[in-house]
Design an enzyme around this catalytic site. Sequence first.
Site: not given
Ligand code: HPA
Length: 260
Positions: A15, A46, A68, A70-71, A98, A196-197, A220, A232
Amino acid sequence: MNGGFRPRVGVILGSGLGAVADAIQNPVVIGYEELPGFPRPTVAGHAGQVVQGLIAGVPVAILQGRAHLYEGGPIDELRAPVRWLKAAGAEILVQTNAAGSLRAEVGPGRLMAITDHINLTGTNVLIGPNDDSIGPRFPSMGQAYDPALLSQLRAAAAQLGIPLAEGVYTGWSGPAFETAAEIRAIRILGGDAVGMSTVHETIVARHCGLRVAAISAITNLAEGMGEVPLSHEQTLADAARAAEDLVRLLVAFIAALATD
Ligand code: HPA
C-alpha cells in the site's frame, strides 16, 4: 506470455509504495486484466499493473497491487502473481508492505527487514489439491526469508545510511485492525510487526522455489501503543514517508544483485 522479457527479480509492492516502479528505465506496463488469475485490486493505493524493465541493468518485474485475504476473492489471486513471476523466469521475490510496529523504538517511517513470519491469518494459501509440477505437498518454511538476501539488504542499507530494523512479521487477515489485547498476544508470540499481507505470497514463493526478501514500511505503532487512531488513510500517508528510503534501498539492493 511475457513478450520474451525474463525478469530476474519480481517485486510486489504494498500500500502506498508504488513509487518504487518509477526507478525502472523504459518501463513496459501490463495491466493485471491481461494476466490470467491476477487480482483486480479493490483497495486505494494499489494500482493493478506489472511494470517491467531494468533497474541498474537487472531485469525486474514490479507488481503494483496485490490481493489480500480480506478482499474475499478467489485464493488463486494470491497464488497466480507469484507463480507467474516464477514461470517468467524470476529467481527472487522481493516483497514490500505497510505494517504496524510492536517495537516502540521502530516508529512510523522506519523500514524493517523481515527475518521470519508468523501466519495468524487463520488459513494457508496452499490448502487444496497440490500441483506437484509446481512444488511439494508439504513445503519447508525453514529459512523462508533468504539469509543471503537479508545480508545483502543489510549491506545496502548500511551503505546508504538508512537505519534498517529487523524482525518477525505477523500476518493478520484483517480487514479489522487488531485489538490492543491481540497486539499484546502477538508480542508474546514473538511478532515485531503486524500487517495484512505478505505471508501468503512468501508461502507460495517458497513452494515454487523462489528466494524471498521482504521489507515492511512501518506506518504506525500497533494498536494500544500510539496516540494516532489506525486507519487506511493514515497507513497511506505514512507509507509515503517511508517510500523514499524504500526506493533507495530497493534500487541499491537490486543493483548489487547485478554483480553476484
Ligand atoms: N495492523 C495491521 N495491518 C497494518 C497496520 C497495523 O497496525 N499498519 C499497516 N498495516
